[in-house]
Design a protein around this motif. Structure first.
Motif, PDB file in Angstrom:
ATOM      1  N   TRP A  20       0.806  -1.221   0.000  1.00 45.19           N
ATOM      2  CA  TRP A  20       0.000   0.000   0.000  1.00 45.19           C
ATOM      3  C   TRP A  20       0.840   1.273   0.000  1.00 45.19           C
ATOM      4  CZ3 TRP A  20      -5.127   0.635  -0.758  1.00 45.19           C
ATOM      5  CH2 TRP A  20      -5.881  -0.541  -0.830  1.00 45.19           C
ATOM      6  N   TRP A  21       2.157   1.156   0.051  1.00 44.58           N
ATOM      7  CA  TRP A  21       3.025   2.346   0.078  1.00 44.58           C
ATOM      8  C   TRP A  21       2.801   3.211  -1.162  1.00 44.58           C
ATOM      9  CZ3 TRP A  21       6.242   4.914   3.322  1.00 44.58           C
ATOM     10  CH2 TRP A  21       7.102   5.847   2.764  1.00 44.58           C
ATOM     11  N   ASP A  22       2.971   2.641  -2.335  1.00 44.29           N
ATOM     12  CA  ASP A  22       2.819   3.416  -3.570  1.00 44.29           C
ATOM     13  C   ASP A  22       1.389   3.903  -3.751  1.00 44.29           C
ATOM     14  OD1 ASP A  22       5.488   3.305  -4.351  1.00 44.29           O
ATOM     15  OD2 ASP A  22       5.217   1.424  -5.443  1.00 44.29           O
ATOM     16  N   ARG A  23       0.426   3.082  -3.397  1.00 47.62           N
ATOM     17  CA  ARG A  23      -0.974   3.489  -3.519  1.00 47.62           C
ATOM     18  C   ARG A  23      -1.268   4.683  -2.621  1.00 47.62           C
ATOM     19  NH1 ARG A  23      -2.619  -2.629  -2.674  1.00 47.62           N
ATOM     20  NH2 ARG A  23      -2.010  -3.411  -4.707  1.00 47.62           N
ATOM     21  N   THR A  24      -0.733   4.633  -1.408  1.00 51.02           N
ATOM     22  CA  THR A  24      -0.938   5.733  -0.465  1.00 51.02           C
ATOM     23  C   THR A  24      -0.280   7.010  -0.965  1.00 51.02           C
ATOM     24  OG1 THR A  24      -1.020   4.150   1.365  1.00 51.02           O
ATOM     25  CG2 THR A  24      -0.619   6.451   1.934  1.00 51.02           C
ATOM     26  N   VAL A  25       0.938   6.893  -1.463  1.00 49.42           N
ATOM     27  CA  VAL A  25       1.648   8.067  -1.986  1.00 49.42           C
ATOM     28  C   VAL A  25       0.891   8.646  -3.179  1.00 49.42           C
ATOM     29  CG1 VAL A  25       3.769   8.847  -3.115  1.00 49.42           C
ATOM     30  CG2 VAL A  25       3.906   7.370  -1.107  1.00 49.42           C
ATOM     31  N   LEU A  26       0.412   7.808  -4.073  1.00 49.66           N
ATOM     32  CA  LEU A  26      -0.354   8.296  -5.222  1.00 49.66           C
ATOM     33  C   LEU A  26      -1.655   8.962  -4.797  1.00 49.66           C
ATOM     34  CD1 LEU A  26       0.194   5.443  -7.843  1.00 49.66           C
ATOM     35  CD2 LEU A  26       1.027   7.802  -7.953  1.00 49.66           C
ATOM     36  N   PHE A  27      -2.311   8.426  -3.778  1.00 46.10           N
ATOM     37  CA  PHE A  27      -3.531   9.037  -3.267  1.00 46.10           C
ATOM     38  C   PHE A  27      -3.231  10.409  -2.664  1.00 46.10           C
ATOM     39  CE2 PHE A  27      -6.722   9.608   0.161  1.00 46.10           C
ATOM     40  CZ  PHE A  27      -7.851   9.697  -0.641  1.00 46.10           C
ATOM     41  N   ILE A  28      -2.129  10.525  -1.942  1.00 42.12           N
ATOM     42  CA  ILE A  28      -1.734  11.814  -1.365  1.00 42.12           C
ATOM     43  C   ILE A  28      -1.395  12.803  -2.481  1.00 42.12           C
ATOM     44  CG2 ILE A  28       0.001  12.978   0.063  1.00 42.12           C
ATOM     45  CD1 ILE A  28       0.037  10.385   1.771  1.00 42.12           C
ATOM     46  N   ILE A  29      -0.753  12.330  -3.552  1.00 41.22           N
ATOM     47  CA  ILE A  29      -0.470  13.202  -4.697  1.00 41.22           C
ATOM     48  C   ILE A  29      -1.781  13.689  -5.321  1.00 41.22           C
ATOM     49  CG2 ILE A  29       0.436  13.229  -7.059  1.00 41.22           C
ATOM     50  CD1 ILE A  29       2.684  11.355  -6.024  1.00 41.22           C
ATOM     51  N   LEU A  30      -2.773  12.807  -5.432  1.00 44.84           N
ATOM     52  CA  LEU A  30      -4.085  13.197  -5.953  1.00 44.84           C
ATOM     53  C   LEU A  30      -4.722  14.274  -5.072  1.00 44.84           C
ATOM     54  CD1 LEU A  30      -6.524  12.770  -7.890  1.00 44.84           C
ATOM     55  CD2 LEU A  30      -7.306  11.042  -6.268  1.00 44.84           C
ATOM     56  N   TYR A  59      -2.030  25.910   5.131  1.00 39.93           N
ATOM     57  CA  TYR A  59      -1.747  24.897   6.142  1.00 39.93           C
ATOM     58  C   TYR A  59      -1.727  23.504   5.509  1.00 39.93           C
ATOM     59  CZ  TYR A  59      -2.193  21.854  10.159  1.00 39.93           C
ATOM     60  OH  TYR A  59      -1.998  20.846  11.076  1.00 39.93           O
ATOM     61  N   ILE A  60      -2.729  23.212   4.666  1.00 38.78           N
ATOM     62  CA  ILE A  60      -2.795  21.914   3.998  1.00 38.78           C
ATOM     63  C   ILE A  60      -1.579  21.720   3.102  1.00 38.78           C
ATOM     64  CG2 ILE A  60      -4.091  20.546   2.305  1.00 38.78           C
ATOM     65  CD1 ILE A  60      -6.654  21.781   3.513  1.00 38.78           C
ATOM     66  N   SER A  61      -1.166  22.768   2.414  1.00 43.00           N
ATOM     67  CA  SER A  61       0.022  22.702   1.566  1.00 43.00           C
ATOM     68  C   SER A  61       1.267  22.366   2.386  1.00 43.00           C
ATOM     69  CB  SER A  61       0.214  24.029   0.838  1.00 43.00           C
ATOM     70  OG  SER A  61       1.390  24.026   0.093  1.00 43.00           O
ATOM     71  N   THR A  62       1.379  22.956   3.562  1.00 45.20           N
ATOM     72  CA  THR A  62       2.508  22.669   4.450  1.00 45.20           C
ATOM     73  C   THR A  62       2.491  21.211   4.892  1.00 45.20           C
ATOM     74  OG1 THR A  62       2.511  24.958   5.220  1.00 45.20           O
ATOM     75  CG2 THR A  62       3.628  23.346   6.608  1.00 45.20           C
ATOM     76  N   VAL A  63       1.313  20.701   5.202  1.00 45.08           N
ATOM     77  CA  VAL A  63       1.189  19.295   5.604  1.00 45.08           C
ATOM     78  C   VAL A  63       1.604  18.371   4.453  1.00 45.08           C
ATOM     79  CG1 VAL A  63      -0.464  17.483   6.253  1.00 45.08           C
ATOM     80  CG2 VAL A  63      -0.560  19.726   7.368  1.00 45.08           C
ATOM     81  N   PHE A  64       1.133  18.659   3.243  1.00 41.36           N
ATOM     82  CA  PHE A  64       1.527  17.842   2.092  1.00 41.36           C
ATOM     83  C   PHE A  64       3.032  17.899   1.860  1.00 41.36           C
ATOM     84  CE2 PHE A  64      -2.963  18.184   0.371  1.00 41.36           C
ATOM     85  CZ  PHE A  64      -3.251  16.851   0.551  1.00 41.36           C
ATOM     86  N   SER A  65       3.605  19.087   1.962  1.00 48.35           N
ATOM     87  CA  SER A  65       5.058  19.212   1.781  1.00 48.35           C
ATOM     88  C   SER A  65       5.804  18.369   2.806  1.00 48.35           C
ATOM     89  CB  SER A  65       5.485  20.674   1.892  1.00 48.35           C
ATOM     90  OG  SER A  65       4.986  21.417   0.812  1.00 48.35           O
ATOM     91  N   ALA A  66       5.351  18.406   4.051  1.00 49.18           N
ATOM     92  CA  ALA A  66       5.997  17.615   5.099  1.00 49.18           C
ATOM     93  C   ALA A  66       5.872  16.115   4.805  1.00 49.18           C
ATOM     94  CB  ALA A  66       5.390  17.944   6.457  1.00 49.18           C
ATOM     95  N   ILE A  67       4.705  15.697   4.336  1.00 47.57           N
ATOM     96  CA  ILE A  67       4.507  14.283   3.997  1.00 47.57           C
ATOM     97  C   ILE A  67       5.462  13.865   2.874  1.00 47.57           C
ATOM     98  CG2 ILE A  67       2.879  12.642   2.940  1.00 47.57           C
ATOM     99  CD1 ILE A  67       0.642  14.134   4.498  1.00 47.57           C
ATOM    100  N   PHE A  68       5.605  14.704   1.856  1.00 48.86           N
ATOM    101  CA  PHE A  68       6.488  14.371   0.736  1.00 48.86           C
ATOM    102  C   PHE A  68       7.956  14.378   1.148  1.00 48.86           C
ATOM    103  CE2 PHE A  68       2.837  16.022  -1.950  1.00 48.86           C
ATOM    104  CZ  PHE A  68       2.354  14.748  -2.220  1.00 48.86           C
TER     105      PHE A  68
END
Length: 117
Positions: A20-30, A59-68
């Motif tokens: 599920w790693w790649d699936r999760t990353v792709l979902f977060i990218i979406l 704030y959401i953008s910051t969270v996504f950046s941190a996740i990436f």
């Protein structure tokens, strides 16, 4: 830095090998793409000092950046960065990923726009 027997490296390898790693990353990218589509380039503090929508999106953008950034770090620890046949930067898709993460990190740096001219 981390040997193949290191617990940290073993953990990161198990993370990126998880189905599920790649699936999760792709979902977060979406989700990040949807968030970017909601961005209004004309909603700037000078024209509208108070904007809850802009604040939430930032704030959401910051969270996504941190996740990436975390995703990149996990893959670098698991695969190695450069040296070796199957390292993180041996795949061209990861070049793009790494470039985007570095640009995202640069976005966190304080910049005085008045001094750029």
């Amino acid at each position: 830095l981390f040997t193949l027997e290191s617990r940290v490296r073993q953990f990161t390898i198990s993370c990126i090998e998880w189905p599920w790693w790649d699936r999760t990353v792709l979902f977060i990218i979406l989700l990040n793409t949807i968030q970017l589509a909601m961005y209004d380039p004309y909603d700037i503090p000078e024209s509208r000092p108070v904007s809850p929508r802009r604040d939430v999106l930032e704030y959401i953008s910051t969270v996504f950046s941190a996740i990436f950034v975390v995703e990149c770090i996990v893959k670098v620890i698991a695969l190695g960065l450069i040296i070796g046949p199957h390292t993180y930067l041996s795949e061209p898709w990861n070049w793009l990923d790494f470039f985007i993460v570095i640009i995202g990190i640069l976005d966190f740096l304080p910049v005085n726009a008045a001094n750029l001219s």
